[in-house]
Design a protein around this motif. Structure first.
Motif, short mmCIF file in Angstrom:
data_model
loop_
_atom_site.label_atom_id
_atom_site.label_comp_id
_atom_site.label_asym_id
_atom_site.label_seq_id
_atom_site.Cartn_x
_atom_site.Cartn_y
_atom_site.Cartn_z
N ASP A 1 0.80 -0.96 -0.11
CA ASP A 1 -0.04 0.23 -0.28
C ASP A 1 0.68 0.98 0.60
O ASP A 1 1.91 1.22 1.56
CB ASP A 1 -0.96 0.35 0.95
N PRO A 2 1.26 1.88 -1.39
CA PRO A 2 1.26 3.12 -1.15
C PRO A 2 2.00 3.61 -0.12
O PRO A 2 3.11 4.69 0.35
CB PRO A 2 1.18 4.19 -2.55
N ALA A 3 0.73 4.89 0.86
CA ALA A 3 0.83 5.21 1.94
C ALA A 3 1.02 4.79 3.59
O ALA A 3 1.93 5.30 3.98
CB ALA A 3 -1.06 5.65 2.00
N SER A 4 1.01 3.32 3.17
CA SER A 4 2.11 2.29 3.92
C SER A 4 3.41 2.47 3.59
O SER A 4 4.17 3.06 4.55
CB SER A 4 1.42 1.01 4.25
N PHE A 5 3.84 2.47 2.80
CA PHE A 5 4.63 2.55 2.22
C PHE A 5 6.44 3.75 2.77
O PHE A 5 7.14 3.99 3.31
CB PHE A 5 5.26 1.71 0.62
N GLU A 6 5.67 4.79 2.33
CA GLU A 6 5.52 5.77 2.93
C GLU A 6 5.90 5.65 3.87
O GLU A 6 7.21 6.84 4.75
CB GLU A 6 4.74 7.25 1.74
N GLN A 7 5.43 5.29 5.02
CA GLN A 7 6.03 5.75 6.53
C GLN A 7 7.02 4.61 7.16
O GLN A 7 7.49 5.46 8.31
CB GLN A 7 4.39 5.17 6.78
N TRP A 8 7.63 3.91 6.06
CA TRP A 8 8.82 3.01 6.25
C TRP A 8 10.09 2.76 5.92
O TRP A 8 10.53 2.02 6.51
CB TRP A 8 8.23 1.62 7.00
N TRP A 9 9.55 3.26 4.61
CA TRP A 9 10.44 2.76 3.83
C TRP A 9 12.09 3.84 4.00
O TRP A 9 13.36 3.13 3.05
CB TRP A 9 9.67 3.39 2.03
N ILE A 10 12.01 4.89 4.88
CA ILE A 10 13.36 5.88 4.94
C ILE A 10 13.52 5.91 6.03
O ILE A 10 12.52 5.47 6.25
CB ILE A 10 13.23 7.00 3.79
#
Length: 158
Positions: free
Chosen positions: A26-35
């Protein structure tokens, strides 16, 4: 796995595999942890399918975002495995990204305590592997995996 060419990471995430998969796809979830925090991630394109784009930007201040990753998904087996590479960009053009070209395989498995999460990052030659390791592969991928785990575990606890 070739120890001369590949770097790996393994972690048990105390959340169901479906929850970890959702946090990954889920892109919105991915943004929360990817970096690694406190850096921030913005997803520009995220098409979780073979041939789909994976393009992210990063920011130190939440205002100015710079390119981070321009990659393509090679394989997306629901709840099982994701493979992406930055050797081919989101427009399907050959790429030579700095600092290292890689292909990453993310494997999701069942575990009595939740999800057996495994990462294999493949490199084309030993020098590239060594460069990625020296640049902080274990710390960087370890940090974002911890952030992924925290998100998935928090959601599973609800």
């Amino acid at each position: 796995m070739n120890p001369d060419l590949d770097l790996t990471l393994e972690r048990i995430i105390r959340a169901p595999r479906a929850e970890v998969w959702k946090a990954w796809t889920d892109p919105a979830s991915f943004e929360q942890w990817w970096i690694p925090a406190p850096m921030q991630c913005r997803v520009e394109r995220f098409e979780a399918r073979p041939g789909g784009a994976l393009v992210t930007r990063m920011s130190e201040d939440g205002t100015a975002f710079v390119p981070h990753l321009d990659a393509s998904f090679l394989l997306v087996d629901e709840l099982e495995r994701i493979v992406f590479t930055n050797a081919v960009d989101s427009a399907w053009r050959p790429a030579a990204p700095e600092p290292v070209v890689m292909t990453a395989e993310i494997i999701f498995g069942d575990h009595p305590d939740g999800t057996d999460y495994r990462v294999i990052v493949r490199h084309g030659d030993p020098a590239s592997r060594a460069r990625h390791e020296k640049l902080g592969f274990a710390e960087g991928w370890g940090t974002v995996t911890g952030q992924l785990a925290a998100l998935a575990e928090e959601r599973a606890a609800r």
